[in-house]
Design a protein around this motif. Structure first.
Motif, PDB file in Angstrom:
ATOM      1  N   VAL A  62       0.849  -1.187   0.000  1.00 57.83           N
ATOM      2  CA  VAL A  62       0.000   0.000   0.000  1.00 57.83           C
ATOM      3  C   VAL A  62       0.888   1.242   0.000  1.00 57.83           C
ATOM      4  N   THR A  63       0.296   2.376  -0.359  1.00 56.96           N
ATOM      5  CA  THR A  63       1.056   3.622  -0.402  1.00 56.96           C
ATOM      6  C   THR A  63       0.796   4.504   0.805  1.00 56.96           C
ATOM      7  N   SER A  64      -0.235   4.174   1.581  1.00 56.37           N
ATOM      8  CA  SER A  64      -0.508   4.956   2.794  1.00 56.37           C
ATOM      9  C   SER A  64      -1.350   4.148   3.775  1.00 56.37           C
ATOM     10  N   PHE A  65      -1.281   4.528   5.018  1.00 59.52           N
ATOM     11  CA  PHE A  65      -2.070   3.932   6.107  1.00 59.52           C
ATOM     12  C   PHE A  65      -1.991   2.398   6.168  1.00 59.52           C
ATOM     13  N   PRO A  66      -0.791   1.851   6.376  1.00 59.06           N
ATOM     14  CA  PRO A  66      -0.636   0.397   6.474  1.00 59.06           C
ATOM     15  C   PRO A  66      -0.972  -0.123   7.872  1.00 59.06           C
ATOM     16  N   SER A  67      -2.237  -0.115   8.215  1.00 56.96           N
ATOM     17  CA  SER A  67      -2.603  -0.457   9.588  1.00 56.96           C
ATOM     18  C   SER A  67      -3.151  -1.861   9.768  1.00 56.96           C
ATOM     19  N   ASP A  68      -3.682  -2.466   8.727  1.00 56.22           N
ATOM     20  CA  ASP A  68      -4.265  -3.802   8.848  1.00 56.22           C
ATOM     21  C   ASP A  68      -3.219  -4.885   8.614  1.00 56.22           C
ATOM     22  N   CYS A  69      -3.501  -6.066   9.113  1.00 55.30           N
ATOM     23  CA  CYS A  69      -2.605  -7.209   8.988  1.00 55.30           C
ATOM     24  C   CYS A  69      -2.222  -7.456   7.539  1.00 55.30           C
ATOM     25  N   GLY A  70      -0.921  -7.537   7.269  1.00 53.46           N
ATOM     26  CA  GLY A  70      -0.437  -7.841   5.930  1.00 53.46           C
ATOM     27  C   GLY A  70      -0.334  -6.645   5.005  1.00 53.46           C
ATOM     28  N   GLN A  71      -0.663  -5.469   5.479  1.00 53.39           N
ATOM     29  CA  GLN A  71      -0.492  -4.268   4.656  1.00 53.39           C
ATOM     30  C   GLN A  71       0.894  -3.689   4.937  1.00 53.39           C
ATOM     31  N   TRP A  72       1.710  -3.597   3.887  1.00 55.75           N
ATOM     32  CA  TRP A  72       3.072  -3.096   4.017  1.00 55.75           C
ATOM     33  C   TRP A  72       3.256  -1.877   3.138  1.00 55.75           C
ATOM     34  N   GLN A  73       3.821  -0.828   3.713  1.00 54.28           N
ATOM     35  CA  GLN A  73       4.188   0.362   2.972  1.00 54.28           C
ATOM     36  C   GLN A  73       5.709   0.417   2.957  1.00 54.28           C
ATOM     37  N   GLU A  74       6.300   0.408   1.768  1.00 52.26           N
ATOM     38  CA  GLU A  74       7.755   0.430   1.663  1.00 52.26           C
ATOM     39  C   GLU A  74       8.277   1.836   1.923  1.00 52.26           C
ATOM     40  N   VAL A  75       9.258   1.946   2.829  1.00 51.28           N
ATOM     41  CA  VAL A  75       9.878   3.225   3.158  1.00 51.28           C
ATOM     42  C   VAL A  75      11.392   3.063   3.152  1.00 51.28           C
ATOM     43  N   THR A  76      12.099   4.174   3.125  1.00 49.99           N
ATOM     44  CA  THR A  76      13.566   4.132   3.166  1.00 49.99           C
ATOM     45  C   THR A  76      14.113   4.596   4.509  1.00 49.99           C
ATOM     46  N   SER A  77      13.238   5.156   5.355  1.00 53.30           N
ATOM     47  CA  SER A  77      13.678   5.569   6.687  1.00 53.30           C
ATOM     48  C   SER A  77      12.521   5.441   7.684  1.00 53.30           C
ATOM     49  N   PHE A  78      12.881   5.319   8.931  1.00 56.61           N
ATOM     50  CA  PHE A  78      11.923   5.188  10.040  1.00 56.61           C
ATOM     51  C   PHE A  78      10.909   4.051   9.841  1.00 56.61           C
ATOM     52  N   PRO A  79      11.398   2.825   9.570  1.00 59.70           N
ATOM     53  CA  PRO A  79      10.468   1.700   9.388  1.00 59.70           C
ATOM     54  C   PRO A  79       9.959   1.170  10.727  1.00 59.70           C
ATOM     55  N   ASP A  80       8.833   0.466  10.654  1.00 57.52           N
ATOM     56  CA  ASP A  80       8.342  -0.279  11.810  1.00 57.52           C
ATOM     57  C   ASP A  80       9.150  -1.567  11.973  1.00 57.52           C
ATOM     58  N   PHE A  81       9.573  -2.144  10.844  1.00 53.65           N
ATOM     59  CA  PHE A  81      10.434  -3.323  10.860  1.00 53.65           C
ATOM     60  C   PHE A  81      11.206  -3.410   9.552  1.00 53.65           C
TER      61      PHE A  81
END
Length: 104
Positions: A62-81
């Motif tokens: 997804v591109t925004s609001f990755p809050s549900d199970c299995g929704q991943w938003q790719e980032v280059t900094s400040f990741p959740d994991f």
């Protein structure tokens, strides 16, 4: 000598049963598998193998609001994991989907 091999075989089989198990709460190693993810080549939180069948988790990019199970938003900094893509010995297996992400 026989008891040693029996114990060793039991340990190997037991470890194999629990490898790749994503919890029903959509967690692995205590971390929720939803949110901002950074793909890295070293020092990951999880090693993941991309598969077409029998995944441990279905992932929707997804591109925004990755809050549900299995929704991943790719980032280059400040990741959740952080995730490293591997071809063997993964912590768990994922399949990319367009709808219905989560634990199968």
């Amino acid at each position: 000598m026989k008891p040693f091999f029996f114990i060793l075989l039991t340990m190997i089989l037991t470890v194999g049963l629990f490898a790749g198990e994503v919890g029903s709460e959509c967690t692995f190693k205590g971390k929720k598998l939803a949110g901002k993810v950074q793909f890295v080549s070293s020092f990951p939180d999880f090693k993941v193998q991309i598969v077409d069948s029998f995944p441990d988790l279905k992932v929707k990019k997804v591109t925004s609001f990755p809050s549900d199970c299995g929704q991943w938003q790719e980032v280059t900094s400040f990741p959740d994991f952080k995730v490293q893509i591997v071809t063997s010995f993964p912590d768990f297996k994922v399949k990319y989907v367009d709808s219905f992400p989560g634990v199968p």
